[in-house]
Scaffold this active site. Structure first.
Site, PDB file in Angstrom:
ATOM      1  NE  ARG A   1      12.235   9.189  28.203  1.00  0.00           N
ATOM      2  CZ  ARG A   1      12.853   9.275  29.107  1.00  0.00           C
ATOM      3  NH1 ARG A   1      14.223   8.952  29.148  1.00  0.00           N
ATOM      4  NH2 ARG A   1      12.386   8.772  30.549  1.00  0.00           N
TER       5      ARG A   1
ATOM      6  CB  CYS B   1      11.209  17.007  35.401  1.00  0.00           C
ATOM      7  SG  CYS B   1      11.201  15.941  36.825  1.00  0.00           S
ATOM      8  CG  HIS B   2      10.925  17.371  30.944  1.00  0.00           C
ATOM      9  ND1 HIS B   2      12.498  16.991  30.706  1.00  0.00           N
ATOM     10  CD2 HIS B   2      10.428  16.388  30.993  1.00  0.00           C
ATOM     11  CE1 HIS B   2      12.578  15.656  30.843  1.00  0.00           C
ATOM     12  NE2 HIS B   2      11.353  15.393  30.933  1.00  0.00           N
TER      13      HIS B   2
ATOM     14  CB  CYS C   1      -0.982   0.082   1.266  1.00  0.00           C
ATOM     15  SG  CYS C   1      -2.085  -1.291   1.163  1.00  0.00           S
ATOM     16  CG  HIS C   2       2.021   2.738   3.473  1.00  0.00           C
ATOM     17  ND1 HIS C   2       1.143   3.592   3.242  1.00  0.00           N
ATOM     18  CD2 HIS C   2       1.676   2.039   4.421  1.00  0.00           C
ATOM     19  CE1 HIS C   2       0.304   3.430   4.227  1.00  0.00           C
ATOM     20  NE2 HIS C   2       0.642   2.401   4.672  1.00  0.00           N
TER      21      HIS C   2
ATOM     22  CB  CYS D   1       5.805  16.828  31.523  1.00  0.00           C
ATOM     23  SG  CYS D   1       4.591  15.735  31.474  1.00  0.00           S
TER      24      CYS D   1
ATOM     25  CB  CYS E   1       8.880  10.707  31.654  1.00  0.00           C
ATOM     26  SG  CYS E   1      10.311  11.063  30.976  1.00  0.00           S
TER      27      CYS E   1
END
Lengths: 273, 192
Positions: free
Chosen positions: A219, A177-178, A66-67, A174, A223
């Site tokens: 990821r 910390c970020h 298909c792709h 989130c 976290c």
């Protein structure tokens, strides 16, 4: 598969160097050597994904059916994901989209627990290699996540809300910390700012600390482990480690971060410590 | 009662189960116990957000305008439970372990103070998020304030990034008292 194991063992051979380097936030020398030889450990996953992409599923169709051969028609697709898909009626990230294609179009069975386990697995043959390969088809292109569809808008809002949501037995978010603590050190780990620094451009990424490729699903879900989320009270029994895979919570946060990365050039697989 | 329902479920599923591989057969009764799905569990975990966490959930991650800081502190202070034996515990060794086990490079699953603070000079893997606690016991701080800080840091600094470990039940009052004892003990590696 064999190639991947081989590389991994080459890397583990330098284990001592590795541990020291992790603390110093630099690449261990043997890894530098591999890179100089043009052997990024993440490329083994991309190669494996390419092979799987051209491998027929239970109904005889492969992704390439298909792709296009070599994913011709998927060039640039990853740069615009997550996005809304009419055929499945929802917003999907790369992991979710691949699962949908395999179960909807290739004869894999969503209710087959064995298949699902294999799909979710970190070192399985489907999810991570295919995501790495498909993502690599957007290399060199600019991230361009649009929020045209109402579902995309809604999920984006949910992602932004989740980013700042203080919750769990550690009162984390989130953003703690970020955003607030970005640049500081939690124990020895430097805290990045995934929003401001458009880190999505290098995901999926090979993390040599854990010696494997991670998708952004992996990821984000990992976290959440730091939060100590719980159902009744914080104790082993009621501890809720991660949101379920392919869930809107995860996709919402991905959409939030990917949108923030608009304009950055896709360069995958990334390489992190 | 549950056995009865289960047995019924078994009979009902019998036909289906018969055509399934062994691994799935074993799964069938489990599903009938109405265990929460991982999705439901996560939903509950998020819904457990308390009103103070909610107040801090803005882009500044601080107390927003319109909320009185002093009232916030008072409400937080009211949650603090004190141990019967007083805020300075007797088991200094346990306090040290909870603060950060030197045998594990300063790690501790529940207290985990070294994630954010430095302290014992032997522990090099320490974060710089909070102030260093080196020499903490020599600063003339009232142990009761130390206790409150650990039990519910938001009673002193609302929306602080320091987790409210006593409030959430991650550390019990007696355990916090032992950490306080460790931090104020003149012979503690923090203070030497």
């Amino acid at each position: 598969m064999r190639k991947r194991t081989l590389l991994a063992s080459a890397i583990m051979a330098g284990g001592a160097v590795l541990t020291a380097a992790v603390a110093q936030e630099q690449l261990p020398t043997h890894l530098k050597e591999l890179l100089e030889l043009g052997m990024h450990p993440g490329h083994a996953y991309v190669d494996e994904g390419r092979e799987m992409f051209h491998t027929p599923g239970p109904n005889g169709k492969s992704c390439a059916t298909c792709h296009g051969q070599d994913g011709k028609k998927l060039e640039g697709a990853y740069a615009k994901m997550p996005r809304y898909y009419k055929d499945i009626g929802k917003v999907a990230d790369i992991d979710t989209r691949i699962l949908a294609c395999m179960t909807k179009y290739m004869g894999y069975d969503k209710n087959d627990k064995k298949f699902m386990k294999k799909f979710k697995k970190w070192n399985g043959p489907y999810r991570v290699p295919l995501a790495s390969y498909v993502a690599s088809l957007s290399n060199g292109m600019r991230i361009d996540v649009k929020l045209d569809d109402p579902q995309e808008k809604e999920l984006y809002k949910m992602g932004e809300k989740l980013w700042y949501m203080r919750v769990g037995a550690r009162d984390f978010s989130c953003g703690i910390c970020h955003t607030v603590l970005a640049g500081k050190r939690i124990r020895l780990q430097g805290l990045p700012d995934p929003v401001k620094n458009k880190v999505y451009a290098h995901w999926p990424a090979y993390r040599f600390g854990s010696d494997r490729m991670w998708t952004m699903e992996d990821r984000v879900r990992s976290c959440f482990k730091a939060y100590l989320l719980y159902t009744k009270q914080w104790s082993k029994k009621d501890w809720v480690k991660k949101p379920p895979p392919f869930s809107d919570w995860v996709i919402a946060l991905e959409l939030y971060m990917k949108h923030a990365a608009n304009g950055a050039t896709v360069e995958v697989p990334g390489l992190l410590r | 009662m549950r056995k009865f329902v289960l047995a019924g479920a078994f009979v009902g599923l019998g036909l289906l189960v018969a055509c399934q591989p062994a691994a799935q057969k074993a799964e069938a009764p489990k599903a009938e116990k109405k265990k929460l799905s991982s999705k439901e569990k996560f939903k509950i975990a998020l819904a457990n957000q308390d009103k103070w966490q909610k107040a801090c959930s803005n882009p500044t991650q601080l107390v927003p305008e319109g909320i009185d800081v002093e009232t916030f502190k008072k409400e937080m202070l009211a949650t603090v439970k004190f141990p019967e034996g007083g805020v300075v515990g007797k088991n200094i060794a346990r306090g040290e372990k909870l603060f950060g086990d030197p045998k594990k490079g300063g790690k501790s699953r529940r207290g985990n103070c070294y994630a954010c603070h430095c302290g014992d000079p032997k522990i090099l893997a320490c974060g710089n998020i909070g102030p260093s606690l080196r020499g903490y016991g020599k600063r003339g701080i009232d142990p009761k304030d130390t206790y409150i800080r650990i039990y519910n840091s938001w009673a002193q600094n609302p929306c602080s990034v320091m987790p409210r470990l006593g409030y959430h039940g991650v550390l019990k009052p007696e355990e916090i008292a032992d950490i306080v004892a460790y931090m104020h003990d003149p012979n503690s590696p923090l203070n030497k």
